[in-house]
Enzyme design. Structure first.
Site, PDB file in Angstrom:
ATOM      1  N   LEU A 114      -8.558  31.176 -39.773  1.00  0.00           N
ATOM      2  CA  LEU A 114      -7.404  32.055 -39.882  1.00  0.00           C
ATOM      3  C   LEU A 114      -6.435  31.845 -38.717  1.00  0.00           C
ATOM      4  CD1 LEU A 114      -6.095  34.565 -41.288  1.00  0.00           C
ATOM      5  CD2 LEU A 114      -7.419  35.943 -39.664  1.00  0.00           C
ATOM      6  N   HIS A 115      -5.159  31.843 -39.026  1.00  0.00           N
ATOM      7  CA  HIS A 115      -4.126  31.809 -37.993  1.00  0.00           C
ATOM      8  C   HIS A 115      -2.839  32.380 -38.574  1.00  0.00           C
ATOM      9  CE1 HIS A 115      -4.013  27.976 -40.153  1.00  0.00           C
ATOM     10  NE2 HIS A 115      -2.722  27.926 -39.891  1.00  0.00           N
TER      11      HIS A 115
END
Length: 191
Positions: free
Chosen positions: A145-146
């Site tokens: 995730l980013h």
């Protein structure tokens, strides 16, 4: 004169050499080829995840501008605009719903602080914030995730990225990292 107009590039045996600047002032980005050819398969495991590896190197080498307790902020290696930041949890999770409440709070606080710092450093007139979830959702690295924090200015969406598929970036990543990291430290607020 080149067939396409403008000043000719160097000529060898009646052929212009490709990749040599001419009147069109092309912007060559061969460094992106490794990223484009690698595809998602190269980032499936935690062992070769760039977002897991980055915190193990120096801030300068990884382009990290701030380290929090549960998440960190790093420059995007392939920015859409100068100052394009990524907020990443340290934990290797693919989906926003995988974050704990503590991680979610720090993730949000770092996103807000990123906007404040970029306003101070670069004076953008707007932002794009977003997370692409999964390969189908457009995530370049779907396994970790980013969130993107992209500063925007009037006219930055000109013909170059739309027609030429090229973006002109005006500063080196090292210079942008130094400016944003210094402003982050001076701000003294946020996570």
């Amino acid at each position: 004169m080149s067939e396409l107009g403008g000043a000719p590039g160097p000529v060898v045996d009646d052929f212009e050499l490709p990749g040599v600047p001419d009147a069109f002032q092309r912007l060559w980005t061969p460094h992106r080829l490794a990223y484009v050819k690698g595809g998602q398969d190269q980032f499936k495991g935690k062992d070769n995840c760039p977002f897991c590896e980055a915190p193990n190197r120096s801030d300068e080498d990884s382009l990290i501008v701030h380290r929090g307790k549960l998440a960190y902020v790093v420059l995007n290696l392939y920015p859409y605009n100068p100052g394009h930041l990524l907020v990443c949890p340290y934990r290797h999770v693919p989906d926003y719903t995988d974050l704990t409440l503590e991680e979610t709070a720090e993730f949000a606080a770092l996103s807000q602080q990123a906007m404040r710092v970029l306003r101070q450093v670069a004076n953008p007139s707007g932002f794009n914030l977003g997370m692409n979830q999964g390969v189908t959702g457009g995530a370049g690295i779907a396994s970790h995730l980013h969130q993107h924090v992209v500063p925007r200015w009037g006219g930055d969406g000109n013909f170059m990225p739309i027609i030429a598929g090229t973006k002109a970036i005006t500063q080196t990543l090292a210079d942008v990292r130094q400016q944003v990291a210094a402003a982050w430290a001076d701000a003294g607020q946020g996570s």
